[in-house]
Design a protein around this motif. Structure first.
Motif, PDB file in Angstrom:
ATOM      1  N   GLU A 145       1.800  -4.667  -0.061  1.00 41.09           N
ATOM      2  CA  GLU A 145       2.731  -4.223  -1.100  1.00 41.09           C
ATOM      3  C   GLU A 145       4.180  -4.324  -0.622  1.00 41.09           C
ATOM      4  O   GLU A 145       5.074  -4.702  -1.378  1.00 41.09           O
ATOM      5  CB  GLU A 145       2.418  -2.794  -1.540  1.00 41.09           C
ATOM      6  N   LYS A 162       5.250  -7.935  -0.797  1.00 41.35           N
ATOM      7  CA  LYS A 162       5.531  -8.325  -2.184  1.00 41.35           C
ATOM      8  C   LYS A 162       6.894  -7.806  -2.630  1.00 41.35           C
ATOM      9  O   LYS A 162       7.669  -8.525  -3.268  1.00 41.35           O
ATOM     10  CB  LYS A 162       4.449  -7.782  -3.120  1.00 41.35           C
ATOM     11  N   GLU A 163       7.185  -6.554  -2.297  1.00 38.36           N
ATOM     12  CA  GLU A 163       8.460  -5.953  -2.679  1.00 38.36           C
ATOM     13  C   GLU A 163       9.634  -6.668  -2.004  1.00 38.36           C
ATOM     14  O   GLU A 163      10.653  -6.933  -2.641  1.00 38.36           O
ATOM     15  CB  GLU A 163       8.461  -4.468  -2.319  1.00 38.36           C
ATOM     16  N   GLN A 190      10.267  -9.977  -3.666  1.00 33.88           N
ATOM     17  CA  GLN A 190      10.944  -9.794  -4.944  1.00 33.88           C
ATOM     18  C   GLN A 190      12.432  -9.510  -4.726  1.00 33.88           C
ATOM     19  O   GLN A 190      13.286 -10.074  -5.407  1.00 33.88           O
ATOM     20  CB  GLN A 190      10.305  -8.655  -5.726  1.00 33.88           C
ATOM     21  N   ARG A 191      12.748  -8.653  -3.778  1.00 31.95           N
ATOM     22  CA  ARG A 191      14.153  -8.340  -3.488  1.00 31.95           C
ATOM     23  C   ARG A 191      14.895  -9.569  -2.977  1.00 31.95           C
ATOM     24  O   ARG A 191      16.056  -9.781  -3.316  1.00 31.95           O
ATOM     25  CB  ARG A 191      14.243  -7.214  -2.467  1.00 31.95           C
TER      26      ARG A 191
END
Length: 60
Positions: free
Chosen positions: A34, A37-38, A41-42
């Motif tokens: 997770e 993934k974060e 995205q950032r």
């Protein structure tokens, strides 16, 4: 990271998580997935912001 790198990392983490016998170890790997993934995205969002500011003269 490229999309291929991110996908490879996701698959590697999923494989490691599936091999864990203890719940806490499996939870660690899934939480790490997770976080990856974060961060991806950032990274994409910041890249878009840099592009947007480059082409926006009022922000120079």
């Amino acid at each position: 990271m490229t999309e291929e790198d991110t996908e490879w990392l996701h698959q590697a983490i999923q494989k490691l998580a599936s091999r864990q016998a203890k719940f806490t170890d499996r939870a660690f790997w899934l939480a790490l997935d997770e976080v990856v993934k974060e961060q991806d995205q950032r990274h994409d969002q910041l890249g878009g912001e840099v592009d947007g500011r480059t082409w926006s003269p009022d922000r120079w």
